[in-house]
Design an enzyme around this catalytic site. Structure first.
Site, mmCIF file in Angstrom:
data_model
loop_
_atom_site.group_PDB
_atom_site.id
_atom_site.type_symbol
_atom_site.label_atom_id
_atom_site.label_comp_id
_atom_site.label_asym_id
_atom_site.label_seq_id
_atom_site.Cartn_x
_atom_site.Cartn_y
_atom_site.Cartn_z
ATOM 1 N N ASP A 29 0.837 -1.211 0.000
ATOM 2 C CA ASP A 29 0.000 0.000 0.000
ATOM 3 C C ASP A 29 0.870 1.260 0.000
ATOM 4 O O ASP A 29 2.006 1.245 0.469
ATOM 5 C CB ASP A 29 -0.900 -0.025 1.240
ATOM 6 C CG ASP A 29 -2.102 0.875 1.079
ATOM 7 O OD1 ASP A 29 -2.325 1.403 -0.026
ATOM 8 O OD2 ASP A 29 -2.833 1.051 2.081
ATOM 9 N N ASN A 77 -10.412 -2.484 -6.512
ATOM 10 C CA ASN A 77 -9.585 -1.480 -7.208
ATOM 11 C C ASN A 77 -10.168 -1.035 -8.556
ATOM 12 O O ASN A 77 -9.722 -0.041 -9.134
ATOM 13 C CB ASN A 77 -8.151 -1.984 -7.418
ATOM 14 C CG ASN A 77 -7.319 -1.996 -6.154
ATOM 15 O OD1 ASN A 77 -6.412 -2.801 -6.000
ATOM 16 N ND2 ASN A 77 -7.602 -1.095 -5.214
#
Ligand code: FPP
Length: 251
Positions: A29, A77
């Site tokens: 991340d 996503n």
């Protein structure tokens, strides 16, 4: 959150192989945050993220880690802007082409978990080629979670088990935890021992919800493009110092 020891030994020689995790899973991340801080477009964060990925794969191989599972694209996503998604797909295709010789040299076996829908044919073609070429490899396993969501994985497993019951291949009363394991995308793989998350977030984000049940969690404030061998060693060192009880009592 863990503090870096002032002078940790280099190369992880202080952690014997049997104390190291066999399987590390990583939520990579902070690519976007890293890019913003550098004054760069988000996609540059992803490009640098691939460089971290390459470093970590090589180092895990050197340390004798049996499996590395990386969260490359979650099923959530797809909400991102199309340009960013196109770029991620291009990176994926490029990774499969450019890293193939290195992957073969390191005797790595590639696996991919997630749904194929939505992944462009060009990328799928390169993924399939790498899967085929590395199928017989006997070294570490590199498992890439692409268009992956743990809830979707459980839905797919339940559907497969239900079909088994419907056809008479499976008996309802004989369904066990092992049956569920055997119907997940990760069937036949070992469970992650250590989950690393970069960029400070304290959540699982729909990653390997079943498989991470007993994993140790290690979070760093550093973003994924900043993640390097020293941070990997720090995470493993911290893992090695923990006592895992799996619901039992300390011996
Ligand atoms: C999270 O950062 C990262 C991703 C959604 C993608 C991770 C992908 C890579 C490291 C490279 C692609 C992998 C391959 C194999 C080609 P973020 O964009 O959510 O960062 P932010 O939270 O700071 O915005």
């Amino acid at each position: 959150m863990v503090e870096t020891p002032s002078n940790p030994p280099s190369g992880l020689s202080d952690v014997p192989p049997e104390k190291r995790p066999r399987h590390i899973a990583i939520i990579m991340d902070g690519n976007g945050r890293w890019a913003r801080r550098q004054g760069l477009p988000r996609i540059e964060g992803h490009r640098h993220g691939v460089a971290s990925l390459r470093r970590v794969v090589e180092e895990c191989g050197r340390l004798g880690i049996e499996q590395l599972t990386l969260y490359c694209l979650s099923s959530e996503n797809w909400k991102r802007p199309p340009q960013e998604l196109d770029f991620l797909m291009q990176l994926l295709e490029q990774y499969m082409i450019e890293e193939r010789s290195g992957i073969l040299r390191q005797n790595i076996r590639i696996s991919v978990i997630g749904r194929r829908e939505g992944i462009p044919d060009r990328a799928l073609k390169q993924i399939d080629k790498t899967l085929e070429l590395t199928r017989e490899n006997t070294g570490p396993r590199l498992c890439l979670a692409i268009n992956y969501g743990a809830r979707a994985e459980l839905v797919d497993a339940v559907r497969a088990i239900a079909r088994g019951v419907q056809s008479g291949r499976l008996d309802v009363e004989s369904i066990t935890e092992q049956t569920i394991d055997d119907h997940l995308y990760t069937a036949g793989m070992i469970e992650p021992d250590l989950l690393i998350r970069t960029a400070g977030e304290m959540r699982l984000s729909n990653f390997l919800l079943w498989q991470l049940s007993y994993a140790e969690i290690w979070v760093t404030e550093k973003t994924w493009p900043e993640f390097d061998e020293a941070l990997l060693h720090e995470a493993i060192r911290d893992y090695a110092a923990r006592t895992r009880r799996f619901g039992g009592l300390e011996e």
